[in-house]
Design an enzyme around this catalytic site. Structure first.
Site, PDB file in Angstrom:
ATOM      1  N   GLU A 112       0.836  -1.204   0.000  1.00 52.39           N
ATOM      2  CA  GLU A 112       0.000   0.000   0.000  1.00 52.39           C
ATOM      3  C   GLU A 112       0.870   1.254   0.000  1.00 52.39           C
ATOM      4  O   GLU A 112       0.573   2.227  -0.704  1.00 52.39           O
ATOM      5  CB  GLU A 112      -0.923  -0.009   1.219  1.00 52.39           C
ATOM      6  CG  GLU A 112      -2.003  -1.076   1.150  1.00 52.39           C
ATOM      7  CD  GLU A 112      -2.928  -1.057   2.358  1.00 52.39           C
ATOM      8  OE1 GLU A 112      -4.110  -0.709   2.190  1.00 52.39           O
ATOM      9  OE2 GLU A 112      -2.457  -1.391   3.465  1.00 52.39           O
ATOM     10  N   GLU A 132      -3.604 -10.299   3.751  1.00 50.22           N
ATOM     11  CA  GLU A 132      -4.633  -9.951   4.734  1.00 50.22           C
ATOM     12  C   GLU A 132      -5.698 -11.034   4.891  1.00 50.22           C
ATOM     13  O   GLU A 132      -6.171 -11.298   6.001  1.00 50.22           O
ATOM     14  CB  GLU A 132      -5.297  -8.615   4.356  1.00 50.22           C
ATOM     15  CG  GLU A 132      -4.471  -7.384   4.682  1.00 50.22           C
ATOM     16  CD  GLU A 132      -3.396  -7.083   3.658  1.00 50.22           C
ATOM     17  OE1 GLU A 132      -2.720  -6.051   3.810  1.00 50.22           O
ATOM     18  OE2 GLU A 132      -3.224  -7.874   2.706  1.00 50.22           O
TER      19      GLU A 132
END
Length: 256
Positions: A112, A132
């Protein structure tokens, strides 16, 4: 570690080099590190024309430091995520080009962070991954928007569902990296690119970063109007005059 410990900052010839400095944690992103990025990008010195981000110890970043997130209430998690969004926006909207020199793990929140950078260099041995789904959590640092724009929501969905990882070369083909280099050469390539970028007009660099990002979200006609407006602003300023004069005089332009 103090805020100044978790990110080493050096400056040279108009280039700031930020090194994520938690090698024992593969540069996992904790609150101190995010606060340091916040402080730096909120007050960048005028002498800086390009910024490089790399990681110490052979890894860019393994993502969110999960040891800080064992027990939080939903509103606390949301506030934490929104703070990340605010800080990541400082990078993405920086008028000074930001270059990621990626090595080793570029995972989760680390990816990210990389996705906010305007130029991304990956070594062949990089491991891009969004784990995740395997951790029972969802992205919270802007990846659902920025990474999806780079590789498509469909590809990101598959990465999160399966935990699939990609090499540097595969990441370059997908759009996670612009340049793929052999192991040990990412930082040198990042400096080479930065040294070229700082020769550009700082104003035009800012227009390229900020105008294109806004135009990409506009309806076509609004985008074309914004393009014309940006062209008018750029081509009627002193940098355009210097660039044209330098071209006619067969020399390199000198932008202020």
């Amino acid at each position: 570690m103090t805020h100044t410990d978790v990110v080493r900052i050096t400056r040279r010839d108009g280039i700031a080099h930020l090194t994520l400095n938690r090698p024992d944690k593969r540069n996992a992103l904790n609150d101190d590190l995010i606060a340091t990025l916040d402080a730096f990008f909120s007050a960048v010195d005028d002498s800086i024309r390009a910024i490089i981000i790399s990681g110490a110890g052979g890894h860019f970043s393994s993502g969110l430091d999960l040891s800080q997130h064992v027990a939080r209430e939903p509103l606390q998690v949301m506030a934490h995520s929104r703070n990340w969004h605010r800080v990541m926006a400082l990078l993405a909207q920086s008028p000074r080009p930001v270059i990621a020199a990626m090595t080793g793990a570029v995972m989760g929140g680390g990816l990210e962070l990389a996705a906010t950078c305007h130029v991304r260099v990956a070594e062949e041995t990089v491991r891009f991954q969004m784990p995740e789904g395997m951790r029972g959590i969802f992205v919270g640092g802007g990846g659902s928007v920025r990474i999806s724009r780079l590789i498509g929501a469909d590809r990101m969905t598959e990465m999160m569902l399966t935990g699939r990882s990609y090499s540097g070369a595969e990441g370059e083909r997908l759009g996670l990296a612009h340049h793929c280099v052999s192991e040990g050469h990412a930082l040198a390539k990042a400096f080479e690119l930065a040294e070229n970028i700082v020769r550009n007009s700082p104003t035009i660099n800012a227009f390229i970063i900020q105008a294109l990002a806004q135009i990409a979200t506009m309806p076509p006609e609004a985008g074309l109007y914004a393009e014309s407006l940006t062209a008018a602003l750029s081509q009627s300023g002193p940098d355009a005059e210097e660039g044209l004069r330098a071209f006619l005089e067969k020399r390199a332009p000198v932008f202020r």
